[in-house]
Design a protein around this motif. Structure first.
Motif: not given
Ligand SMILES: Nc1ncnc2c1ncn2[C@@H]1O[C@H](COP(=O)(O)OP(=O)(O)O)[C@@H](O)[C@H]1O
Ligand SMILES: [Mg+2]
Length: 317
Positions: A226, A265-266, A279
């Protein structure tokens, strides 16, 4: 009869002792004091040598070279024909099976099995006799090596786990740092497994170690997946607690509370395809640690801190 091919399970279950037979060299376990006879000795002299030394055979050596081997059976056959004064060279076996001093012990084991011998002469590269080896020499070598390795491991563990008691200060802590590169999936998990080994050596109790390891893994993967520039994992170890901190320089998280929700979650689709981005990372860290906090400024970066209390049960003996 040929032996069955080793299966995958055999290989996986190989013991340290089995592995050592492939590591130890013949010269490390052989006996170097060898009783020998010369080809010019008589069979009568040979008999005396075998009897005095209580052995059933001996290598025949000329100028240091191994040129034959002679056994008690050869002696009995010669004596049955009254050949007391024949020379050893008349009755010895000239084609000697020997093992090289530089070979692995497993080579000797194979030859014992193949020929049914109890002992083998050991030669150097020039064919000079340098020792003799039996099955029990190998066993003894294995045991003493295993014992030495075990003791050095024990000593290391002892020293490591007593660092804190041996260090006199008002408060002592040990800080470990790991730099994590962004998008480096191949190295993913390396910092947390190195951390795990280190904590193991420091004597951290296995149950606590598992909680820390899972959390460190999730934190490491978050830096990889991330962040823009990767980040740093910092682990502060003190007798009372172990604190896991990650710090990065962006992109930051707008809603930290939401990020901790299970399943949020991205992660991009391609990351999910790699098996990440379920996630569950942050909520697992929360679950496994005694307390967790995360501060984040969008555009600037995030700091995650997870605390693991070291209870009395977690202290090494
Ligand atoms: N260091 C970080 N920097 C930016 N965003 C992060 C960071 N760590 C976590 N996040 C955000 O929090 C979300 C949830 O994280 P996590 O629970 O570990 O799930 P996952 O990593 O599977 O997406 C991530 O999808 C991401 O949006
Ligand atoms: Mg994650």
């Amino acid at each position: 009869m040929s032996k069955p091919e080793p299966t995958v399970t055999d290989t996986a279950e190989i013991t340290r002792a089995q592995e050592l037979v492939y590591e130890l060299r013949v010269k490390e376990v052989m006996k170097t004091e060898v009783i020998t006879v010369s080809p010019g000795s008589t069979m009568r002299e040979l008999m005396a040598v075998l009897r005095v030394n209580r052995i059933s055979g001996t290598p025949v050596v000329e100028n240091g070279n191994l040129i034959g081997i002679i056994s008690i059976e050869d002696l009995i056959k010669a004596f049955a024909r009254q050949r007391f004064d024949d020379l050893v060279s008349d009755h010895m076996t000239r084609r000697v099976i020997a093992v090289g001093a530089d070979e692995h012990a497993v080579q000797a084991v194979k030859l014992f099995a193949q020929y049914g011998f109890g002992r083998l002469p050991v030669t150097d590269k020039e064919g000079k006799l340098v020792g003799i080896i039996t099955g029990s020499d190998i066993t003894r070598g294995l045991l003493s090596t295993l014992n030495k390795q075990y003791q050095s491991e024990e000593i290391r563990r002892y020293r490591a786990s007593h660092i804190f008691e041996d260090t006199l200060s008002d408060s002592t802590s040990l800080i470990l740092r790991y730099h994590i590169a962004p998008r480096d999936f191949e190295q993913g998990g390396q910092a947390s497994s190195t951390l795990k080994r280190t904590l193991q050596r420091l004597g951290v109790n296995p149950a606590l170690l598992r909680r820390i390891n899972v959390s460190a893994y999730e934190a490491e993967m978050n830096l990889i997946i991330h962040t823009t520039n990767g980040g740093e994992i910092r682990v502060e170890i003190s007798p009372q607690r172990i604190v896991l901190v990650t710090e990065d320089t962006g992109p930051g998280i707008a809603d930290v509370e939401q990020a901790f929700k299970p399943g949020y979650s991205t992660a991009a689709d391609w990351v999910r395809e790699l098996g990440f981005g379920a996630g569950m990372g942050l909520c697992n860290i929360k679950r496994y640690s005694d307390s967790v906090s995360m501060t984040s400024v969008p555009g600037k970066g995030s700091i995650l801190s997870a605390v693991f209390e070291v209870g009395p049960a977690d202290h090494p003996e």
